[in-house]
Motif scaffolding. Structure first.
Motif, PDB file in Angstrom:
ATOM      1  N   CYS A  24      46.719  49.790  41.881  1.00 36.95           N
ATOM      2  CA  CYS A  24      45.766  49.425  42.933  1.00 36.95           C
ATOM      3  C   CYS A  24      45.934  47.986  43.406  1.00 36.95           C
ATOM      4  O   CYS A  24      45.830  47.699  44.597  1.00 36.95           O
ATOM      5  N   CYS A  25      46.187  47.063  42.488  1.00 41.46           N
ATOM      6  CA  CYS A  25      46.243  45.642  42.848  1.00 41.46           C
ATOM      7  C   CYS A  25      47.598  45.008  42.561  1.00 41.46           C
ATOM      8  O   CYS A  25      47.786  43.820  42.799  1.00 41.46           O
ATOM      9  N   LYS A  27      48.960  44.169  39.814  1.00 42.59           N
ATOM     10  CA  LYS A  27      48.921  43.149  38.764  1.00 42.59           C
ATOM     11  C   LYS A  27      49.605  43.682  37.517  1.00 42.59           C
ATOM     12  O   LYS A  27      49.417  44.830  37.124  1.00 42.59           O
ATOM     13  N   CYS A  50      40.737  50.268  37.038  1.00 35.20           N
ATOM     14  CA  CYS A  50      41.709  49.206  36.807  1.00 35.20           C
ATOM     15  C   CYS A  50      41.089  48.135  35.923  1.00 35.20           C
ATOM     16  O   CYS A  50      39.949  47.711  36.143  1.00 35.20           O
ATOM     17  N   PHE A  52      41.906  45.093  35.883  1.00 34.14           N
ATOM     18  CA  PHE A  52      41.829  43.814  36.588  1.00 34.14           C
ATOM     19  C   PHE A  52      40.813  43.837  37.730  1.00 34.14           C
ATOM     20  O   PHE A  52      39.884  43.056  37.748  1.00 34.14           O
ATOM     21  N   CYS A  53      40.983  44.749  38.687  1.00 36.24           N
ATOM     22  CA  CYS A  53      40.135  44.720  39.889  1.00 36.24           C
ATOM     23  C   CYS A  53      38.960  45.698  39.831  1.00 36.24           C
ATOM     24  O   CYS A  53      38.115  45.688  40.716  1.00 36.24           O
ATOM     25  N   ARG A  54      38.935  46.553  38.789  1.00 37.44           N
ATOM     26  CA  ARG A  54      37.863  47.526  38.578  1.00 37.44           C
ATOM     27  C   ARG A  54      37.773  48.614  39.644  1.00 37.44           C
ATOM     28  O   ARG A  54      36.763  49.260  39.806  1.00 37.44           O
ATOM     29  N   GLU A  55      38.853  48.800  40.387  1.00 38.61           N
ATOM     30  CA  GLU A  55      38.917  49.897  41.352  1.00 38.61           C
ATOM     31  C   GLU A  55      39.235  51.192  40.592  1.00 38.61           C
ATOM     32  O   GLU A  55      39.950  51.161  39.592  1.00 38.61           O
TER      33      GLU A  55
END
Length: 131
Positions: A24-25, A27, A50, A52-55
């Motif tokens: 998603c990000c 990373k 995710c 990192f971005c919590r998506e």
């Protein structure tokens, strides 16, 4: 040095098999942070997201869309990953173009990949100078 995990700030392992890329990000995070996120989700009976971005975890189509967006934003790691996909498909010319772009944007790992392509003549003229 591949940099630090953006979550725990510890150095990422040189072995890419000990880290994961978030679709998603884009990373790159260490397995420790990914595992901690999985534990948190399991204990809280939460939807997988995710670290990192919590998506929410994207579908294959969404992941491709995110990757395209990151490539358009000149994310060197996303460009490197696209080059790796092309390389696995046997499209060495396409891989070389993506790798070159990622190298120009500062991705460290891709310099090693480009050297291997020159050494073996994959998508470029073989470098005979060192033999």
């Amino acid at each position: 040095h591949l940099g630090d995990c953006p979550i725990c700030m510890l150095p990422l392992p040189l072995d890419l098999k000990k880290s994961t890329t978030m679709a998603c990000c884009s990373k790159l995070i260490c397995y420790g942070c990914d595992y901690a996120n999985e534990i948190r989700e399991a204990e809280g009976k939460l939807q997988h997201k995710c670290a990192f971005c919590r998506e929410p975890t994207p579908t294959k189509e969404e992941a491709d869309k995110y990757q395209k967006k990151r490539i358009e934003a000149n994310d060197p790691y996303a460009i490197y990953r696209k080059g790796a996909e092309q390389y696995k498909k046997g499209d060495y010319y396409g891989a070389f173009e993506y790798y070159t772009k990622a190298a120009e944007l500062g991705d460290v790992e891709v310099h090693y990949r480009l050297a291997g392509m020159y050494e073996h003549g994959e998508g470029v003229e073989k470098d005979e100078g060192m033999e």
